[in-house]
Design a protein around this motif. Structure first.
Motif, PDB file in Angstrom:
ATOM      1  N   ARG A 234       0.830  -1.206   0.000  1.00 19.18           N
ATOM      2  CA  ARG A 234       0.000   0.000   0.000  1.00 19.18           C
ATOM      3  C   ARG A 234       0.866   1.258   0.000  1.00 19.18           C
ATOM      4  O   ARG A 234       0.521   2.263  -0.629  1.00 19.18           O
ATOM      5  N   LEU A 235       2.001   1.218   0.708  1.00 20.53           N
ATOM      6  CA  LEU A 235       2.885   2.379   0.735  1.00 20.53           C
ATOM      7  C   LEU A 235       3.461   2.685  -0.643  1.00 20.53           C
ATOM      8  O   LEU A 235       3.863   3.810  -0.916  1.00 20.53           O
ATOM      9  N   GLU A 249      17.124   4.758  12.838  1.00 19.54           N
ATOM     10  CA  GLU A 249      18.143   4.937  11.819  1.00 19.54           C
ATOM     11  C   GLU A 249      17.840   6.142  10.948  1.00 19.54           C
ATOM     12  O   GLU A 249      17.258   7.113  11.405  1.00 19.54           O
ATOM     13  N   LYS A 250      18.234   6.094   9.673  1.00 14.94           N
ATOM     14  CA  LYS A 250      18.252   7.297   8.842  1.00 14.94           C
ATOM     15  C   LYS A 250      17.011   7.410   7.960  1.00 14.94           C
ATOM     16  O   LYS A 250      16.302   6.440   7.700  1.00 14.94           O
ATOM     17  N   SER A 251      16.799   8.639   7.479  1.00 13.39           N
ATOM     18  CA  SER A 251      15.710   8.875   6.536  1.00 13.39           C
ATOM     19  C   SER A 251      16.100   8.321   5.169  1.00 13.39           C
ATOM     20  O   SER A 251      17.252   7.971   4.915  1.00 13.39           O
ATOM     21  N   MET A 252      15.114   8.245   4.260  1.00 12.97           N
ATOM     22  CA  MET A 252      15.377   7.678   2.933  1.00 12.97           C
ATOM     23  C   MET A 252      14.430   8.290   1.912  1.00 12.97           C
ATOM     24  O   MET A 252      13.394   8.881   2.269  1.00 12.97           O
ATOM     25  N   THR A 253      14.781   8.133   0.647  1.00 14.29           N
ATOM     26  CA  THR A 253      13.916   8.604  -0.445  1.00 14.29           C
ATOM     27  C   THR A 253      13.710   7.507  -1.492  1.00 14.29           C
ATOM     28  O   THR A 253      13.386   7.799  -2.639  1.00 14.29           O
ATOM     29  N   ASN A 254      13.906   6.264  -1.095  1.00 15.13           N
ATOM     30  CA  ASN A 254      13.722   5.121  -2.017  1.00 15.13           C
ATOM     31  C   ASN A 254      12.598   4.218  -1.509  1.00 15.13           C
ATOM     32  O   ASN A 254      12.767   3.004  -1.363  1.00 15.13           O
ATOM     33  N   LEU A 255      11.431   4.807  -1.251  1.00 19.61           N
ATOM     34  CA  LEU A 255      10.342   4.099  -0.588  1.00 19.61           C
ATOM     35  C   LEU A 255       9.942   2.826  -1.313  1.00 19.61           C
ATOM     36  O   LEU A 255       9.810   1.763  -0.691  1.00 19.61           O
ATOM     37  N   HIS A 256       9.728   2.898  -2.622  1.00 14.67           N
ATOM     38  CA  HIS A 256       9.265   1.726  -3.358  1.00 14.67           C
ATOM     39  C   HIS A 256      10.298   0.607  -3.326  1.00 14.67           C
ATOM     40  O   HIS A 256       9.964  -0.569  -3.094  1.00 14.67           O
ATOM     41  N   GLU A 257      11.550   0.964  -3.556  1.00 15.17           N
ATOM     42  CA  GLU A 257      12.621  -0.029  -3.551  1.00 15.17           C
ATOM     43  C   GLU A 257      12.748  -0.685  -2.180  1.00 15.17           C
ATOM     44  O   GLU A 257      12.892  -1.913  -2.077  1.00 15.17           O
ATOM     45  N   ARG A 258      12.680   0.125  -1.117  1.00 14.10           N
ATOM     46  CA  ARG A 258      12.829  -0.428   0.219  1.00 14.10           C
ATOM     47  C   ARG A 258      11.651  -1.308   0.597  1.00 14.10           C
ATOM     48  O   ARG A 258      11.833  -2.367   1.229  1.00 14.10           O
TER      49      ARG A 258
END
Length: 335
Positions: A234-235, A249-258
């Motif tokens: 859903r995300l 931990e750290k922020s990210m900008t690869n939501l779909h991949e993760r």
């Protein structure tokens, strides 16, 4: 507001959003909580646990907020101790409401009220939950004692709370969506700012590690991995370049991949247990094959819940089956 007003525990991660890093006495040694600026005050998302060190950090920060823009509310993404343990203290001290989903609030209140020493029925149910996995009595007694020890890390919750539900609300003129998913917990809330593509994800998606997904006490036949994967999928409806602000931990900008990596990792572990079930095995035997290192009582609890989640997922997929229905310790075998 700038982070120079405070200390090294704070970072401005986006305009109007301050990350506060609070210590934890675990292998995962911190939690990120977030202050979101509204027109008339700040909203805190998650709280850390009840500890002198965390409470001192939060007090310094909250007491420094300007009188015209004070702390106005606390949101708990879910009811684990590092996310809601200090909520009662904050709400009581600064006279602000707690916002949390109904299932999370009721679940943690039930946990805080557990007293197997004075409730023989509860004691028998707890013992049976672990006994069915084939865990030796001396070990599951340590597990139960370890779990109940976490009750001390919670400040009593407010008697009243605002119920978080799926939908939208406005903060400082921007639209935030509340997304609620089962899996890591029964009703975990994440917050998505559609105007700036920012997701405060709690434990729903983390940059490097995966969240524990466990069969829960009282839901022995539950299939939380199926619902957790559904929540991750859903995300992926959110923009791929969403700035994700997680609880650890750290922020990210690869939501779909993760999200795809997390799904793949859990499905890989679920597949492993089919091999472990080529000969009939108890849940504890599968657990020891899947987690072949020394485990503390709390880690043993997490590993047991996760192992049962894999077992129930594969039973639902018809890849393994349960044997020995006449026994109080079932065996599992590849179908």
């Amino acid at each position: 507001m700038t982070t120079e007003q405070y200390d090294t525990h704070t970072t401005e991660v986006a305009p109007g959003i301050i990350q506060i890093r609070l210590p934890l006495p675990f292998a995962l040694d911190h939690i990120n909580v977030y202050l979101i600026e509204d027109s008339d005050g700040w909203i805190l998302v998650d709280t850390g646990l009840k500890s002198e060190q965390s409470q001192s950090i939060l007090k310094t920060i909250f007491d420094s907020l300007p009188m015209e823009i004070p702390l106005k509310a606390v949101i708990a993404t879910h009811a684990h101790v590092d996310h809601i343990g200090a909520a009662g203290w904050i709400c009581e001290t600064w006279k602000v409401p707690l916002w949390v989903t109904k299932a999370e609030y009721e679940g943690i209140q039930n946990f805080l009220g557990m007293d197997p020493k004075n409730d023989s029925v509860l004691a028998d149910e707890l013992n049976d939950f672990y006994h069915r996995g084939g865990i030796p009595e001396t070990e599951y007694e340590l597990i139960i004692r370890s779990l109940l020890g976490f009750q001390r890390a919670f400040h009593p919750l407010p008697e009243k709370y605002r119920c978080l539900e799926e939908g939208t609300f406005s903060i400082n003129g921007e639209t935030w969506h509340i997304l609620i998913n089962d899996g890591h917990t029964v009703a975990h809330a994440s917050l998505f700012n559609q105007d700036k593509n920012i997701l405060i994800s709690g434990d729903q998606v983390l940059a490097r590690i995966s969240s524990n997904v466990s069969v829960r006490f009282g839901e022995y036949s539950g299939n939380p991995i199926k619902s957790w994967i559904k929540g991750l999928q859903r995300l992926k409806d959110l923009p791929a370049n969403t700035l994700v602000l997680p609880a650890h931990e750290k922020s990210m900008t690869n939501l779909h991949e993760r999200a795809d990596q997390l799904i793949e990792g859990y499905l890989e572990n679920a597949h492993k247990i089919i091999h472990f079930c080529l000969t009939p095995s108890t849940a504890e035997e599968i657990l020891r094959a899947l987690f072949p290192r020394e485990l503390s009582p709390f880690e043993h609890h997490l590993a047991y819940g996760e192992t049962m989640a894999y077992i129930n997922y594969q039973i639902a997929e018809s890849n393994i089956k349960k044997l020995g229905s006449e026994s109080d310790i079932p065996l599992y075998v590849a179908a």
